[in-house]
Design an enzyme around this catalytic site. Structure first.
Site, PDB file in Angstrom:
ATOM      1  N   CYS A 113       0.807  -1.224   0.000  1.00 45.13           N
ATOM      2  CA  CYS A 113       0.000   0.000   0.000  1.00 45.13           C
ATOM      3  C   CYS A 113       0.841   1.276   0.000  1.00 45.13           C
ATOM      4  O   CYS A 113       0.329   2.346  -0.354  1.00 45.13           O
ATOM      5  CB  CYS A 113      -0.939   0.003   1.193  1.00 45.13           C
ATOM      6  SG  CYS A 113      -1.978  -1.473   1.290  1.00 45.13           S
ATOM      7  N   HIS A 238      -3.028   6.936   2.060  1.00 42.81           N
ATOM      8  CA  HIS A 238      -3.446   5.644   1.518  1.00 42.81           C
ATOM      9  C   HIS A 238      -4.913   5.422   1.872  1.00 42.81           C
ATOM     10  O   HIS A 238      -5.325   5.575   3.028  1.00 42.81           O
ATOM     11  CB  HIS A 238      -2.592   4.517   2.087  1.00 42.81           C
ATOM     12  CG  HIS A 238      -3.173   3.160   1.860  1.00 42.81           C
ATOM     13  ND1 HIS A 238      -3.600   2.734   0.613  1.00 42.81           N
ATOM     14  CD2 HIS A 238      -3.437   2.129   2.716  1.00 42.81           C
ATOM     15  CE1 HIS A 238      -4.091   1.507   0.712  1.00 42.81           C
ATOM     16  NE2 HIS A 238      -4.004   1.123   1.972  1.00 42.81           N
ATOM     17  N   ASN A 268     -10.215  -0.098  -1.013  1.00 45.12           N
ATOM     18  CA  ASN A 268      -8.759  -0.129  -0.828  1.00 45.12           C
ATOM     19  C   ASN A 268      -8.135  -0.737  -2.068  1.00 45.12           C
ATOM     20  O   ASN A 268      -8.249  -1.939  -2.312  1.00 45.12           O
ATOM     21  CB  ASN A 268      -8.429  -0.953   0.419  1.00 45.12           C
ATOM     22  CG  ASN A 268      -6.938  -1.021   0.708  1.00 45.12           C
ATOM     23  OD1 ASN A 268      -6.106  -0.765  -0.152  1.00 45.12           O
ATOM     24  ND2 ASN A 268      -6.592  -1.394   1.938  1.00 45.12           N
TER      25      ASN A 268
END
Length: 312
Positions: A113, A238, A268
């Site tokens: 990520c 993020h 995500n």
């Protein structure tokens, strides 16, 4: 040249949208359960005929067009991803082939990520060192490939997509110094492993780490670039979970900044999440050319990387 700058950005998401109501028909969950815990309402899911390099190439082509650059102008391609199926050719080489980029240095960067902000720092360092003139930096992940769609704790989180930036030499630095690091002894808290590979995480451990340990690190990234948090025009963290993004942004103290909340629409998307959200803010006109923007990635390996950039 004394630095590098982001000349343009672009993003791409697959056409298929998976809603919370759709997921409620697949696993024991509901729209209320998902939105109250992670703040996600929809996510985009790629089909079996849409590999990671195709997502990446679409985003990269948009960034090139926005920058007014041709494939031949690029001499470095970096792709941040953790969902490449094959070891070789890597995603960067495949993207270069799709776009017709001749003879670039082509490398993948797997920091999950936090991959895009690591890749952006690598491009900045490479351009400033004179080893490249113009780089294509891409974050792309197909999280649906590594998801257990029977596990409601993880399948409600993920989405697929890509974001890209054209980074080039500049007289004045437009990409600030990176602050990066990791907590390797806690690397097990976010995993993509096994056969077949599956995404898993220790949600409470990640939440505590992100909301308590990362705010001072994000402030340090601002300080390295010579900015106070209140000077920022935007904060792009993020896009892990709205319940992480909002307290982290509040503790950072960026009181005048637009805070990216693309996770609500996109889920995500791992390494794609920061360039995807950043590109959308630019496209929407939410930020203007030259505005200072904090990009801060965190997640797998319990790694983090952040820098302040000037909006293209």
């Amino acid at each position: 040249m004394n630095g590098s700058r982001i000349a343009a950005v672009g993003h791409y998401q697959p056409a298929r949208v998976l809603t919370n109501e759709d997921l409620a028909g697949m696993v024991d969950t509901s729209d209320e359960w998902i939105t109250s815990r992670v703040g996600i309402r929809t996510r985009h899911i790629a089909g079996p005929d849409e590999p990671v390099d195709e997502l990446a190439a679409h985003a990269a082509a948009k960034a090139l067009a926005a920058a007014g650059r041709a494939p031949g102008d690029i001499d470095l391609v970096l792709v941040a991803t953790s969902t490449a199926v094959d070891r070789s050719p890597n995603m960067a080489a495949r993207v270069a082939a799709r776009l017709g980029i001749p003879r670039p240095a082509a490398m993948d960067i797997n920091v999950v990520c936090a991959g895009f902000t690591h890749a952006l720092a690598t491009a900045d360092h490479t351009v400033r060192a004179g080893a490249a003139t113009r780089a294509l930096v891409i974050g792309a992940d197909k999280m649906s490939d590594v998801t257990d769609w029977t596990d409601r704790t993880t399948c409600v989180l993920v989405g697929d997509g890509a974001g890209a930036a054209v980074v080039e030499a500049a007289d004045e630095p437009g990409v600030g110094p990176v602050l990066w690091g990791s907590v390797p002894e806690m690397g097990h808290a976010v995993r993509i492993e096994g056969e077949p590979a599956r995404f898993a995480q220790e949600g409470q451990s990640v939440y505590r780490w992100a909301t308590t340990q990362l705010p001072p690190l994000a402030r340090q990234a601002c300080e390295r670039a010579g900015f106070a948090p209140e000077d920022l025009a935007a904060v792009v963290l993020h896009q892990a979970n709205l319940r992480i993004i909002e307290p982290l942004a509040e503790k950072l103290g960026a009181v005048n900044a637009v805070v990216a909340r693309d996770v609500s629409e996109s889920g995500n998307t791992s390494a794609a999440s920061i360039p995807l959200a950043f590109s959308k803010l630019v496209e929407q006109g939410a930020i203007s050319t030259g505005d200072p923007v904090l990009l801060f990635g965190f997640g797998g390996n319990l790694s983090y990387a952040g820098q302040v950039v000037r909006c293209p």
